[in-house]
Design a protein around this motif. Sequence first.
Motif, PDB file in Angstrom:
ATOM      1  N   VAL A 166     -27.732  73.860 -69.973  1.00 10.33           N
ATOM      2  CA  VAL A 166     -27.923  74.813 -71.067  1.00 10.33           C
ATOM      3  C   VAL A 166     -28.222  74.029 -72.341  1.00 10.33           C
ATOM      4  CG1 VAL A 166     -26.848  76.572 -72.533  1.00 10.33           C
ATOM      5  CG2 VAL A 166     -26.474  76.585 -70.044  1.00 10.33           C
ATOM      6  N   VAL A 167     -29.375  74.316 -72.941  1.00  9.49           N
ATOM      7  CA  VAL A 167     -29.773  73.655 -74.187  1.00  9.49           C
ATOM      8  C   VAL A 167     -30.152  74.736 -75.193  1.00  9.49           C
ATOM      9  CG1 VAL A 167     -31.315  71.998 -75.287  1.00  9.49           C
ATOM     10  CG2 VAL A 167     -30.664  71.677 -72.882  1.00  9.49           C
ATOM     11  N   HIS A 168     -29.259  74.997 -76.135  1.00  9.89           N
ATOM     12  CA  HIS A 168     -29.604  75.903 -77.228  1.00  9.89           C
ATOM     13  C   HIS A 168     -30.695  75.262 -78.084  1.00  9.89           C
ATOM     14  CE1 HIS A 168     -25.176  77.450 -76.953  1.00  9.89           C
ATOM     15  NE2 HIS A 168     -25.964  78.044 -76.074  1.00  9.89           N
ATOM     16  N   PHE A 169     -31.383  76.065 -78.870  1.00 11.87           N
ATOM     17  CA  PHE A 169     -32.360  75.493 -79.793  1.00 11.87           C
ATOM     18  C   PHE A 169     -32.210  76.147 -81.162  1.00 11.87           C
ATOM     19  CE2 PHE A 169     -34.608  78.984 -77.645  1.00 11.87           C
ATOM     20  CZ  PHE A 169     -35.129  79.704 -78.711  1.00 11.87           C
ATOM     21  N   VAL A 170     -32.660  75.429 -82.165  1.00 14.99           N
ATOM     22  CA  VAL A 170     -32.724  75.974 -83.523  1.00 14.99           C
ATOM     23  C   VAL A 170     -34.171  76.318 -83.825  1.00 14.99           C
ATOM     24  CG1 VAL A 170     -30.746  74.639 -84.327  1.00 14.99           C
ATOM     25  CG2 VAL A 170     -33.063  73.710 -84.591  1.00 14.99           C
ATOM     26  N   SER A 171     -34.380  77.002 -84.919  1.00 13.14           N
ATOM     27  CA  SER A 171     -35.733  77.325 -85.365  1.00 13.14           C
ATOM     28  C   SER A 171     -36.109  76.344 -86.469  1.00 13.14           C
ATOM     29  CB  SER A 171     -35.773  78.770 -85.888  1.00 13.14           C
ATOM     30  OG  SER A 171     -37.095  79.209 -86.009  1.00 13.14           O
ATOM     31  N   TYR A 172     -37.047  75.448 -86.158  1.00 14.61           N
ATOM     32  CA  TYR A 172     -37.453  74.429 -87.132  1.00 14.61           C
ATOM     33  C   TYR A 172     -38.520  75.024 -88.047  1.00 14.61           C
ATOM     34  CZ  TYR A 172     -39.441  70.181 -89.122  1.00 14.61           C
ATOM     35  OH  TYR A 172     -39.912  69.231 -89.995  1.00 14.61           O
ATOM     36  N   ILE A 173     -38.079  75.543 -89.181  1.00 11.75           N
ATOM     37  CA  ILE A 173     -39.000  76.216 -90.104  1.00 11.75           C
ATOM     38  C   ILE A 173     -38.952  75.602 -91.497  1.00 11.75           C
ATOM     39  CG2 ILE A 173     -39.073  78.427 -88.882  1.00 11.75           C
ATOM     40  CD1 ILE A 173     -36.901  79.458 -90.787  1.00 11.75           C
ATOM     41  N   GLU A 174     -38.375  74.411 -91.622  1.00 13.71           N
ATOM     42  CA  GLU A 174     -38.304  73.778 -92.945  1.00 13.71           C
ATOM     43  C   GLU A 174     -39.684  73.596 -93.584  1.00 13.71           C
ATOM     44  OE1 GLU A 174     -36.204  69.945 -95.119  1.00 13.71           O
ATOM     45  OE2 GLU A 174     -36.775  69.818 -92.995  1.00 13.71           O
ATOM     46  N   PRO A 175     -40.718  73.121 -92.850  1.00 15.86           N
ATOM     47  CA  PRO A 175     -42.028  72.968 -93.490  1.00 15.86           C
ATOM     48  C   PRO A 175     -42.591  74.290 -94.010  1.00 15.86           C
ATOM     49  CG  PRO A 175     -41.959  71.759 -91.418  1.00 15.86           C
ATOM     50  CD  PRO A 175     -40.742  72.626 -91.454  1.00 15.86           C
ATOM     51  N   GLU A 176     -42.406  75.371 -93.245  1.00 11.51           N
ATOM     52  CA  GLU A 176     -42.893  76.679 -93.678  1.00 11.51           C
ATOM     53  C   GLU A 176     -42.124  77.175 -94.899  1.00 11.51           C
ATOM     54  OE1 GLU A 176     -42.183  75.819 -90.612  1.00 11.51           O
ATOM     55  OE2 GLU A 176     -43.754  76.463 -89.217  1.00 11.51           O
ATOM     56  N   ILE A 177     -40.815  76.947 -94.907  1.00  7.97           N
ATOM     57  CA  ILE A 177     -39.995  77.371 -96.043  1.00  7.97           C
ATOM     58  C   ILE A 177     -40.460  76.678 -97.323  1.00  7.97           C
ATOM     59  CG2 ILE A 177     -37.672  77.238 -97.045  1.00  7.97           C
ATOM     60  CD1 ILE A 177     -36.559  77.740 -94.238  1.00  7.97           C
ATOM     61  N   ASN A 351     -30.782  76.164 -98.519  1.00  6.17           N
ATOM     62  CA  ASN A 351     -30.458  74.749 -98.300  1.00  6.17           C
ATOM     63  C   ASN A 351     -29.289  74.609 -97.330  1.00  6.17           C
ATOM     64  OD1 ASN A 351     -32.462  73.731-100.011  1.00  6.17           O
ATOM     65  ND2 ASN A 351     -31.169  74.006-101.810  1.00  6.17           N
ATOM     66  N   ARG A 352     -28.326  75.507 -97.427  1.00  5.38           N
ATOM     67  CA  ARG A 352     -27.211  75.503 -96.475  1.00  5.38           C
ATOM     68  C   ARG A 352     -27.719  75.809 -95.066  1.00  5.38           C
ATOM     69  NH1 ARG A 352     -22.732  79.430 -98.297  1.00  5.38           N
ATOM     70  NH2 ARG A 352     -24.333  80.974 -97.803  1.00  5.38           N
ATOM     71  N   GLY A 353     -28.652  76.758 -94.965  1.00  4.75           N
ATOM     72  CA  GLY A 353     -29.216  77.092 -93.661  1.00  4.75           C
ATOM     73  C   GLY A 353     -29.998  75.939 -93.056  1.00  4.75           C
ATOM     74  N   ILE A 354     -30.760  75.214 -93.879  1.00  6.73           N
ATOM     75  CA  ILE A 354     -31.527  74.066 -93.387  1.00  6.73           C
ATOM     76  C   ILE A 354     -30.592  72.956 -92.932  1.00  6.73           C
ATOM     77  CG2 ILE A 354     -33.099  72.213 -94.082  1.00  6.73           C
ATOM     78  CD1 ILE A 354     -34.551  74.277 -95.846  1.00  6.73           C
ATOM     79  N   ALA A 355     -29.539  72.707 -93.700  1.00  6.96           N
ATOM     80  CA  ALA A 355     -28.566  71.676 -93.314  1.00  6.96           C
ATOM     81  C   ALA A 355     -27.922  72.020 -91.974  1.00  6.96           C
ATOM     82  CB  ALA A 355     -27.504  71.527 -94.395  1.00  6.96           C
ATOM     83  N   SER A 356     -27.608  73.293 -91.789  1.00  6.34           N
ATOM     84  CA  SER A 356     -27.026  73.735 -90.522  1.00  6.34           C
ATOM     85  C   SER A 356     -28.027  73.566 -89.383  1.00  6.34           C
ATOM     86  CB  SER A 356     -26.598  75.200 -90.639  1.00  6.34           C
ATOM     87  OG  SER A 356     -26.082  75.677 -89.425  1.00  6.34           O
ATOM     88  N   MET A 357     -29.302  73.838 -89.654  1.00  3.31           N
ATOM     89  CA  MET A 357     -30.353  73.670 -88.657  1.00  3.31           C
ATOM     90  C   MET A 357     -30.403  72.232 -88.152  1.00  3.31           C
ATOM     91  SD  MET A 357     -34.456  73.914 -89.332  1.00  3.31           S
ATOM     92  CE  MET A 357     -34.357  72.406 -90.302  1.00  3.31           C
ATOM     93  N   TYR A 358     -30.375  71.256 -89.061  1.00  2.00           N
ATOM     94  CA  TYR A 358     -30.407  69.846 -88.662  1.00  2.00           C
ATOM     95  C   TYR A 358     -29.149  69.467 -87.886  1.00  2.00           C
ATOM     96  CZ  TYR A 358     -34.624  68.349 -91.124  1.00  2.00           C
ATOM     97  OH  TYR A 358     -35.926  68.157 -91.497  1.00  2.00           O
ATOM     98  N   ARG A 359     -28.021  69.940 -88.354  1.00  2.00           N
ATOM     99  CA  ARG A 359     -26.760  69.620 -87.696  1.00  2.00           C
ATOM    100  C   ARG A 359     -26.725  70.161 -86.266  1.00  2.00           C
ATOM    101  NH1 ARG A 359     -23.957  71.564 -91.320  1.00  2.00           N
ATOM    102  NH2 ARG A 359     -23.525  73.612 -90.449  1.00  2.00           N
ATOM    103  N   GLU A 360     -27.164  71.398 -86.098  1.00  2.00           N
ATOM    104  CA  GLU A 360     -27.143  72.010 -84.762  1.00  2.00           C
ATOM    105  C   GLU A 360     -28.204  71.390 -83.857  1.00  2.00           C
ATOM    106  OE1 GLU A 360     -27.381  76.225 -85.194  1.00  2.00           O
ATOM    107  OE2 GLU A 360     -25.429  76.395 -86.178  1.00  2.00           O
ATOM    108  N   ALA A 361     -29.373  71.055 -84.417  1.00  2.00           N
ATOM    109  CA  ALA A 361     -30.422  70.426 -83.600  1.00  2.00           C
ATOM    110  C   ALA A 361     -29.937  69.105 -83.019  1.00  2.00           C
ATOM    111  CB  ALA A 361     -31.684  70.221 -84.427  1.00  2.00           C
ATOM    112  N   LEU A 362     -29.226  68.329 -83.825  1.00  2.00           N
ATOM    113  CA  LEU A 362     -28.666  67.069 -83.332  1.00  2.00           C
ATOM    114  C   LEU A 362     -27.629  67.330 -82.249  1.00  2.00           C
ATOM    115  CD1 LEU A 362     -28.260  64.021 -83.444  1.00  2.00           C
ATOM    116  CD2 LEU A 362     -26.701  64.370 -85.377  1.00  2.00           C
ATOM    117  N   GLU A 363     -26.786  68.321 -82.482  1.00  2.00           N
ATOM    118  CA  GLU A 363     -25.767  68.667 -81.484  1.00  2.00           C
ATOM    119  C   GLU A 363     -26.425  69.097 -80.170  1.00  2.00           C
ATOM    120  OE1 GLU A 363     -22.665  72.346 -80.745  1.00  2.00           O
ATOM    121  OE2 GLU A 363     -23.129  71.774 -82.809  1.00  2.00           O
ATOM    122  N   TYR A 364     -27.453  69.952 -80.247  1.00  2.00           N
ATOM    123  CA  TYR A 364     -28.108  70.446 -79.040  1.00  2.00           C
ATOM    124  C   TYR A 364     -28.876  69.335 -78.321  1.00  2.00           C
ATOM    125  CZ  TYR A 364     -27.127  75.005 -81.190  1.00  2.00           C
ATOM    126  OH  TYR A 364     -26.513  76.086 -81.781  1.00  2.00           O
TER     127      TYR A 364
END
Length: 373
Positions: A166-177, A351-364
């Motif tokens: 099982v590999v969760h994923f995040v939505s990498y949308i920082e460039p679009e943001i 910014n909090r959401g982006i930080a969480s995105m990076y943190r979860e992507a590393l975890e996943y």
Amino acid sequence: MKKILFNGLGNRGWIGGIYYIKNIIFSCLQNKEITSKYELVLFIDEKHSDIFAPFKDKITIRVFGNEGKLKLALIQAAQVWFGGVKYCYALELNKTGKLFKNKGIFWIPDFQHKNLPEFFSKEELERKDANFLEMVMSNRPMVLSSFDAKHDLERFYPKHKCPVEVVHFVSYIEPEIKKITPELERLVKEKFGLNRNYIYIPNQFWQHKNHIVMVKAIKILLESGRLKDYDFVFTGNLEDYRNPDYINQLKAIMESDEVKDNIKLLGFVGREEQLCIMKHARFIVQPSLCEGWGTVLEDAKVLDKCVLLSDIPVHREQKNEKCVLFNPHQPEALADLIAEYSKKEWEEDVNRGIASMYREALEYSNALEKVFL
């Protein structure tokens, strides 16, 4: 250095599959073990190559134009067999994919056709069953996006032979943001007439996305005199080739006198426009009956938005503290919840959401290590 080949060519008819590949590559790039041992290679068509532009200096991207099917199959086969590829992710079992099945890592987004067979034709059910059976009965790794999907795999295919991760994923949308400037916000607002408070429903109109509970809730709200100063914004094309009667049912409500002045059907919109619309919504409603691991919800989490979320097992697994669950079969209760949350205010911090995105992507990415290493 060995290579992992990400084949985006198999998803050209399904944008969700393209974004899945993007999000998995993003997680891989957060992992030093993976990037130190593998070169990441992407096959993608010209139309969708811009989606991967943020990775152009970090992975090898091969863009294909109008090559014929035979030529394209030969190129892919040559790359896999003679180009140092160790894994093909996520391998599609078409005629080409079957040529290098023994290097494949499979991905099944969800088991919708098993959970909601009434939404599929007999032919489509048979085709999906045959394809899924071939994957799950092989000894090649299978990646699933949620533990709910793993539960379904074990329930529907109890004799499966594939090892499962099982590999969760995040939505990498920082460039679009970063491209959402005040000028773009003004243009999007003018283009779509978003002059009032609005609630956003982003999904395509497939029947399993369950728009029917939302439009019934809207009708209940407006007939009772609530939220008449709100718009309800939908994106995605109003069609479902499998269930045209369902679309007609939706249209009948959405075009009724009580509702039509508060409904905005925007059709298919660009990715940056979609995120801009989502960013400025009061909140998001996601009423789906079936998901693997919803990209809409991951987008909303990065934007730090409140989401009213259908109470299904995968959403309980995926939600964060800004998600509120509701029964997806009760429009009256949903109407009350929408009215309640239209009065609430939230602090939103992208910014909090982006930080969480990076943190979860590393975890996943730790789960991806188990697949690739």
